[in-house]
Design an enzyme around this catalytic site. Sequence first.
Site, PDB file in Angstrom:
ATOM      1  N   TYR A  97       0.798  -1.231   0.000  1.00 34.40           N
ATOM      2  CA  TYR A  97       0.000   0.000   0.000  1.00 34.40           C
ATOM      3  C   TYR A  97       0.834   1.286   0.000  1.00 34.40           C
ATOM      4  O   TYR A  97       0.279   2.378  -0.031  1.00 34.40           O
ATOM      5  CB  TYR A  97      -0.965   0.002   1.202  1.00 34.40           C
ATOM      6  CG  TYR A  97      -1.918  -1.169   1.169  1.00 34.40           C
ATOM      7  CD1 TYR A  97      -2.872  -1.276   0.155  1.00 34.40           C
ATOM      8  CD2 TYR A  97      -1.859  -2.186   2.119  1.00 34.40           C
ATOM      9  CE1 TYR A  97      -3.736  -2.354   0.096  1.00 34.40           C
ATOM     10  CE2 TYR A  97      -2.721  -3.268   2.076  1.00 34.40           C
ATOM     11  CZ  TYR A  97      -3.656  -3.344   1.066  1.00 34.40           C
ATOM     12  OH  TYR A  97      -4.510  -4.418   1.007  1.00 34.40           O
ATOM     13  N   HIS A 111      -9.342   0.876  -5.668  1.00 38.12           N
ATOM     14  CA  HIS A 111      -8.443   0.092  -4.808  1.00 38.12           C
ATOM     15  C   HIS A 111      -7.023   0.537  -5.067  1.00 38.12           C
ATOM     16  O   HIS A 111      -6.625   0.696  -6.229  1.00 38.12           O
ATOM     17  CB  HIS A 111      -8.576  -1.410  -5.086  1.00 38.12           C
ATOM     18  CG  HIS A 111      -9.949  -1.915  -4.811  1.00 38.12           C
ATOM     19  ND1 HIS A 111     -10.390  -2.148  -3.530  1.00 38.12           N
ATOM     20  CD2 HIS A 111     -10.988  -2.143  -5.635  1.00 38.12           C
ATOM     21  CE1 HIS A 111     -11.658  -2.530  -3.574  1.00 38.12           C
ATOM     22  NE2 HIS A 111     -12.045  -2.532  -4.847  1.00 38.12           N
TER      23      HIS A 111
END
Length: 138
Positions: free
Chosen positions: A22, A99
């Site tokens: 991430y 996402h």
Amino acid sequence: MKILVINGPNLNMLGIREPDIYGSNTYSALENYIKSCASELGHEVTLFQSNHEGAIIDTIQQAYKAYDGIVINPAGYTHTSVAILDALKAVGIPTVEVHLSDISIREDFRKHSYVSLVAKKTICGLGFEGYKKALELF
Ligand code: DQA
């Protein structure tokens, strides 16, 4: 346009959680990035993050007739929440799903998204830039 940006569980842990997936930027950096993209595009943006499914559903319901668009990263609830899908269907607000990572090339359980069934578009794997692309679609 008035756009509601919703981020689901654990996205408040950005910068700490799995930085190899991430990235190392924090949630507050993401908020600033989204605000600055929105202002460049002339959108009025409201940001909401919660770790609780019901709070996300309440926020979607409250958006009825109050927002022109929703950008949502449902995070873990992407793959489990019929209730978030139903809330998005109920309010009928055009929705773009985002996402940070590319869920199509990760574990099998991440490959299915309930929210994709209602989203006009799903943007995956572009990190923060995915939110900019989502805002550009409105
Ligand atoms: C995520 C992908 C989900 O599978 C995961 O549960 C998240 C984040 C993403 O932004 O890549 O929490 O939605």
